[in-house]
Design an enzyme around this catalytic site. Structure first.
Site, PDB file in Angstrom:
ATOM      1  N   ASP A 212       0.844  -1.194   0.000  1.00 29.53           N
ATOM      2  CA  ASP A 212       0.000   0.000   0.000  1.00 29.53           C
ATOM      3  C   ASP A 212       0.878   1.242   0.000  1.00 29.53           C
ATOM      4  O   ASP A 212       2.101   1.157   0.095  1.00 29.53           O
ATOM      5  CB  ASP A 212      -0.895   0.000   1.247  1.00 29.53           C
ATOM      6  CG  ASP A 212      -0.071  -0.043   2.531  1.00 29.53           C
ATOM      7  OD1 ASP A 212       0.352   1.035   2.992  1.00 29.53           O
ATOM      8  OD2 ASP A 212       0.194  -1.146   3.053  1.00 29.53           O
ATOM      9  N   ASP A 214       0.786   3.543   2.412  1.00 29.66           N
ATOM     10  CA  ASP A 214       0.630   4.096   3.753  1.00 29.66           C
ATOM     11  C   ASP A 214      -0.594   5.016   3.716  1.00 29.66           C
ATOM     12  O   ASP A 214      -1.616   4.627   3.163  1.00 29.66           O
ATOM     13  CB  ASP A 214       1.923   4.795   4.204  1.00 29.66           C
ATOM     14  CG  ASP A 214       2.048   4.853   5.726  1.00 29.66           C
ATOM     15  OD1 ASP A 214       1.606   3.888   6.383  1.00 29.66           O
ATOM     16  OD2 ASP A 214       2.569   5.834   6.249  1.00 29.66           O
TER      17      ASP A 214
END
Length: 290
Positions: A212, A214
């Protein structure tokens, strides 16, 4: 068990190695408590390795709860000289995309509640840690990843891994702070492993698997468990292929590592003055120097 030279630590999503043959499980006791799980010993393309699920095979351990010392001590007890650690991470840079792989060469410690050394109890040692991963092992791991031409995966050689306490993900302010430092990825586990592996004179490298962005990225939703889990499954398949190739290369051409003599000048205590009980406890770590 001294014929086992290569250890593999699997992070979130990587709880087993499907390609392992002739598998046996081994429970190992340590002076630092019980490791995360039983150690899985088997062969990858004929090379004997040992695998450990960092969070337990059913993912029952929080990052802060991980028995880092027990895990690394047990690897040393098995005769391991190299550890390849797979770890799920968030990205702090736009060019480092979900499903990419990073082989970092630096760490920043943002943990607060963890023990990061074997020593104490009458023994003082200060390892050098300017280069926290073994560059030769990291290079081999990166070359292994690159050779596979994995679909949707870009390899990033080098970079800084921020190790945070967790278990919550970052605030946006924290995420942007780490970006301002020039950090590349963020995770919750590898800093302690790297320090303890160095004290145990084991060469260590991280294969970081990006799940991802973050929470900093303006065009992406903040990180959720659902997002992470979906990418974890994709990453786990790629990680197993990359680890298998890295093990093949390492077995054929073992790399030299300064980590293998990390304690030579690090121990300040005169070991002849240390109690027999303490010598016994640290014997696996200090075996060359006692």
């Amino acid at each position: 068990m001294s014929d086992i030279k290569i250890g593999i630590i699997g992070g979130s999503g990587l709880y087993k190695m499907d390609a392992l043959k002739n598998v046996q499980e081994m429970e190992i006791e340590t002076p630092f408590g019980k490791p995360s799980d039983a150690f899985i010993i088997g062969e990858l393309d004929g090379v004997k390795v040992v695998f450990l699920a960092r969070h337990g095979r059913n993912h029952t351990l929080l990052p802060t709860e991980l028995p880092f010392r027990a895990n690394i001590y047990a690897m040393k007890k098995l005769g391991v000289e190299y550890i390849i650690s797979a770890s799920a991470v968030g990205s702090l840079k736009a060019e480092v995309k979900p499903l990419d792989m990073v082989v970092p060469d630096q760490f920043i410690d943002r943990t607060r509640n963890r023990i990061s050394t074997f020593f104490g109890e009458g023994i003082v040692a200060h390892i050098t840690f300017g280069d926290p991963v073994c560059p030769n092992l990291a290079g081999l791991v990166a070359d292994a990843i690159a050779s596979l031409n994995l679909e949707d995966v870009t390899l990033h050689r080098g970079g800084t891994y921020v190790c945070m306490e967790g278990p919550a993900f970052s605030t946006k302010a924290e995420s942007n702070l780490y970006r301002s430092w020039g950090a590349t990825i963020i995770g919750m586990t590898n800093l302690q492993e790297a320090k303890l592996a160095r004290e145990a004179e084991i060469a260590y490298a991280t294969m970081a698997l990006v799940t991802d962005y973050d929470c900093w990225h303006p065009d992406h939703d903040s990180v959720t468990v659902e997002m992470v889990v979906a990418n974890l499954h994709k990453n786990a398949v790629n990680a197993q292929k990359a680890i298998q190739e890295a093990v093949r290369r390492l077995s054929a051409n073992p790399v030299e590592s300064e980590a293998h003599s990390a304690l030579k000048y690090a121990v300040l205590t005169r070991l002849e003055n240390v109690s027999p009980e303490t010598k016994e406890k640290f014997g696996v770590i200090l075996q060359k120097y006692l």
